[in-house]
Motif scaffolding. Structure first.
Motif, PDB file in Angstrom:
ATOM      1  N   TYR A 115       0.830  -1.207   0.000  1.00 27.54           N
ATOM      2  CA  TYR A 115       0.000   0.000   0.000  1.00 27.54           C
ATOM      3  C   TYR A 115       0.869   1.263   0.000  1.00 27.54           C
ATOM      4  N   ILE A 116       1.916   1.271   0.815  1.00 30.48           N
ATOM      5  CA  ILE A 116       2.841   2.411   0.857  1.00 30.48           C
ATOM      6  C   ILE A 116       3.542   2.574  -0.495  1.00 30.48           C
ATOM      7  N   ASN A 117       3.890   1.457  -1.111  1.00 30.44           N
ATOM      8  CA  ASN A 117       4.488   1.482  -2.450  1.00 30.44           C
ATOM      9  C   ASN A 117       3.552   2.183  -3.434  1.00 30.44           C
ATOM     10  N   ARG A 118       2.267   1.895  -3.335  1.00 31.46           N
ATOM     11  CA  ARG A 118       1.289   2.512  -4.231  1.00 31.46           C
ATOM     12  C   ARG A 118       1.099   3.995  -3.918  1.00 31.46           C
ATOM     13  N   LEU A 119       1.145   4.357  -2.636  1.00 35.88           N
ATOM     14  CA  LEU A 119       1.018   5.770  -2.262  1.00 35.88           C
ATOM     15  C   LEU A 119       2.165   6.588  -2.846  1.00 35.88           C
ATOM     16  N   ILE A 120       3.365   6.022  -2.810  1.00 34.18           N
ATOM     17  CA  ILE A 120       4.521   6.709  -3.407  1.00 34.18           C
ATOM     18  C   ILE A 120       4.294   6.875  -4.906  1.00 34.18           C
ATOM     19  N   GLY A 121       3.692   5.860  -5.521  1.00 38.16           N
ATOM     20  CA  GLY A 121       3.375   5.937  -6.941  1.00 38.16           C
ATOM     21  C   GLY A 121       2.404   7.071  -7.250  1.00 38.16           C
ATOM     22  N   VAL A 122       1.407   7.247  -6.383  1.00 40.23           N
ATOM     23  CA  VAL A 122       0.449   8.349  -6.553  1.00 40.23           C
ATOM     24  C   VAL A 122       1.157   9.691  -6.426  1.00 40.23           C
ATOM     25  N   LEU A 123       2.045   9.818  -5.441  1.00 35.49           N
ATOM     26  CA  LEU A 123       2.812  11.052  -5.248  1.00 35.49           C
ATOM     27  C   LEU A 123       3.635  11.369  -6.493  1.00 35.49           C
ATOM     28  N   ILE A 124       4.243  10.350  -7.070  1.00 37.21           N
ATOM     29  CA  ILE A 124       5.046  10.554  -8.284  1.00 37.21           C
ATOM     30  C   ILE A 124       4.157  11.011  -9.438  1.00 37.21           C
ATOM     31  N   GLY A 125       2.932  10.476  -9.486  1.00 36.64           N
ATOM     32  CA  GLY A 125       1.992  10.920 -10.508  1.00 36.64           C
ATOM     33  C   GLY A 125       1.731  12.413 -10.422  1.00 36.64           C
ATOM     34  N   LEU A 126       1.600  12.932  -9.206  1.00 32.41           N
ATOM     35  CA  LEU A 126       1.398  14.366  -9.004  1.00 32.41           C
ATOM     36  C   LEU A 126       2.632  15.168  -9.436  1.00 32.41           C
ATOM     37  N   LEU A 127       3.817  14.648  -9.103  1.00 29.43           N
ATOM     38  CA  LEU A 127       5.057  15.327  -9.496  1.00 29.43           C
ATOM     39  C   LEU A 127       5.224  15.335 -11.018  1.00 29.43           C
ATOM     40  N   VAL A 128       4.876  14.222 -11.640  1.00 32.08           N
ATOM     41  CA  VAL A 128       4.954  14.139 -13.103  1.00 32.08           C
ATOM     42  C   VAL A 128       3.991  15.144 -13.740  1.00 32.08           C
ATOM     43  N   PHE A 129       2.821  15.315 -13.124  1.00 26.61           N
ATOM     44  CA  PHE A 129       1.856  16.303 -13.615  1.00 26.61           C
ATOM     45  C   PHE A 129       2.444  17.715 -13.531  1.00 26.61           C
ATOM     46  N   LEU A 130       3.083  18.038 -12.403  1.00 28.75           N
ATOM     47  CA  LEU A 130       3.712  19.349 -12.242  1.00 28.75           C
ATOM     48  C   LEU A 130       4.854  19.529 -13.240  1.00 28.75           C
ATOM     49  N   ASN A 131       5.617  18.467 -13.442  1.00 30.90           N
ATOM     50  CA  ASN A 131       6.712  18.496 -14.418  1.00 30.90           C
ATOM     51  C   ASN A 131       6.167  18.847 -15.796  1.00 30.90           C
ATOM     52  N   MET A 132       5.014  18.272 -16.135  1.00 33.62           N
ATOM     53  CA  MET A 132       4.383  18.558 -17.430  1.00 33.62           C
ATOM     54  C   MET A 132       3.915  20.016 -17.508  1.00 33.62           C
ATOM     55  N   ILE A 133       3.249  20.497 -16.447  1.00 31.13           N
ATOM     56  CA  ILE A 133       2.735  21.874 -16.442  1.00 31.13           C
ATOM     57  C   ILE A 133       3.876  22.880 -16.605  1.00 31.13           C
ATOM     58  N   PHE A 134       4.958  22.704 -15.840  1.00 34.27           N
ATOM     59  CA  PHE A 134       6.083  23.641 -15.910  1.00 34.27           C
ATOM     60  C   PHE A 134       6.810  23.549 -17.249  1.00 34.27           C
ATOM     61  N   SER A 135       6.718  22.399 -17.915  1.00 29.01           N
ATOM     62  CA  SER A 135       7.414  22.249 -19.199  1.00 29.01           C
ATOM     63  C   SER A 135       6.841  23.178 -20.269  1.00 29.01           C
ATOM     64  N   PHE A 136       5.574  23.603 -20.108  1.00 28.13           N
ATOM     65  CA  PHE A 136       4.950  24.466 -21.113  1.00 28.13           C
ATOM     66  C   PHE A 136       5.516  25.885 -21.093  1.00 28.13           C
ATOM     67  N   THR A 137       6.280  26.225 -20.049  1.00 27.62           N
ATOM     68  CA  THR A 137       6.926  27.542 -20.026  1.00 27.62           C
ATOM     69  C   THR A 137       8.029  27.635 -21.082  1.00 27.62           C
ATOM     70  N   TYR A 138       8.412  26.481 -21.663  1.00 24.18           N
ATOM     71  CA  TYR A 138       9.476  26.444 -22.674  1.00 24.18           C
ATOM     72  C   TYR A 138       8.920  26.229 -24.078  1.00 24.18           C
ATOM     73  N   LEU A 139       7.607  26.435 -24.221  1.00 27.18           N
ATOM     74  CA  LEU A 139       6.969  26.178 -25.510  1.00 27.18           C
ATOM     75  C   LEU A 139       7.559  27.028 -26.633  1.00 27.18           C
ATOM     76  N   LYS A 140       7.898  28.277 -26.332  1.00 28.58           N
ATOM     77  CA  LYS A 140       8.463  29.161 -27.364  1.00 28.58           C
ATOM     78  C   LYS A 140       9.889  28.771 -27.724  1.00 28.58           C
TER      79      LYS A 140
END
Length: 339
Positions: A115-140
């Protein structure tokens, strides 16, 4: 100034995400070593609940049959999909492999570890989402940075689905290997984004680039071999065979994996040799680190067999292997062919 702040924020999120993915790979290895990979027989829930139970008191007497039937029902749909795609052998394995029918008894400790392994996976999903959002600042500056950011987000969701298949097929070896390769692909893409955004200096050396590229490509089969060996060890974990006899039960895959490591060592030592000729201090330092990682991974592999597969050595061996791949890929990105 705004661009500089955005860059710092992205690099911070990117580094945290990369570190978290590496942590999850390590945690996943520990989960497997502890035999807790099937601590939760369903996914995304654990024994039908979003928070695993602390005892079997609240579970029905035939809970093993209930969760086995749920897994098998899902596997039937999965097998049908692979059959339509032409993968008949894999389809047969999913439905006929006797190991898939085995259902583990409830163990509160193993359930919470998974269960803890899966919770860490969920946390990483959130970080990956933030990584994607911030990546759009380099669109130009580069459309590829946000494209890769979105790709990592999609791959992470796909990785979660593959994780559910690992559970439903009771840790079937092929799915575990694919699960591992997807994790490495995510690691590689995160490293690419980091190097691209930082616009790091590169060295132009044809021989060094070719050796680095070949060594990186050769290391992927080594990871696959290692994952297959890991699958054999997983089977031994739930067998009645004592650890002192595991060395006798290893398949030819183990001996190929062991011999193959010398090829990887040769490649990394060759990289160090040409790095010294380049006189680039950062490159010399990091190729020394690379050779050291390969040497330590080989020592850890020998230690596993010689000392009857101690608990702590197996996750160490895996994280060293992931470190080797990551550094190989990073260095190859910073070495270019001479124009």
């Amino acid at each position: 100034m705004k661009k500089l702040i955005n860059q710092k924020n992205f690099l911070r999120i990117n580094a945290i995400t990369l570190g978290s993915v590496l942590l999850l790979i390590l945690v996943g290895s520990i989960v497997r070593v502890m035999g807790a990979g099937m601590g939760c027989p369903d996914w995304p829930k654990c024994f039908g609940s979003y928070i695993p139970p602390t005892s079997s008191a609240g579970l029905p007497d035939n809970y093993q049959d209930i969760f086995r039937e749920k897994r098998l029902s899902k596997n039937e749909r999965l097998a049908a999909m692979f059959s339509k795609l032409g993968y008949e052998e894999l389809s047969d394995r999913i439905t006929k492999d006797p190991s898939i029918l085995i259902e583990q008894e409830f163990d509160a400790t193993k359930a919470w570890i998974e269960y803890i392994n899966r919770l860490i996976g969920v946390l990483i999903g959130l970080l990956v989402f933030l990584n994607m959002i911030f990546s759009f600042t380099y669109l130009k500056e580069s459309k590829w940075i946000p494209i890769v950011g979105v790709s990592i987000f999609v791959l992470t969701g796909f990785q979660g689905w593959v994780g559910s298949l690992v559970v439903s097929t009771n840790l079937l070896h092929g799915f575990i290997t694919f699960h591992m390769l997807l994790a490495l692909l995510i690691v590689a893409l995160l490293i690419w984004m980091n190097v691209k955004v930082r616009d790091l200096a590169v060295i132009k050396d044809k021989k060094l680039f070719i050796i680095g590229l070949i060594t990186t490509l050769l290391f992927i089969p080594q990871i696959i071999l290692g994952t297959e060996v890991r699958g054999v060890i997983d089977d031994l974990l739930i067998s009645s065979i004592g650890r002192s006899e595991w060395g006798l039960e290893l398949s030819n895959t183990f001996y190929i994996h062991r011999t193959y490591s010398w090829l990887i060592l040769t490649g990394t030592v060759s990289m160090y040799y040409y790095a010294k000729k380049s006189q680039e201090q950062w490159l010399i330092k990091q190729t020394i680190q690379l050779v050291a990682l390969v040497f330590l991974a080989m020592v850890a592999g020998i230690a596993m067999v010689q000392f009857n597969f101690p608990f702590w050595v197996q996750p160490l061996h895996l994280i060293l292997a992931v470190g080797i791949f990551s550094l190989l890929f990073y260095l190859t990105l910073r070495i270019k062919l001479v124009k």
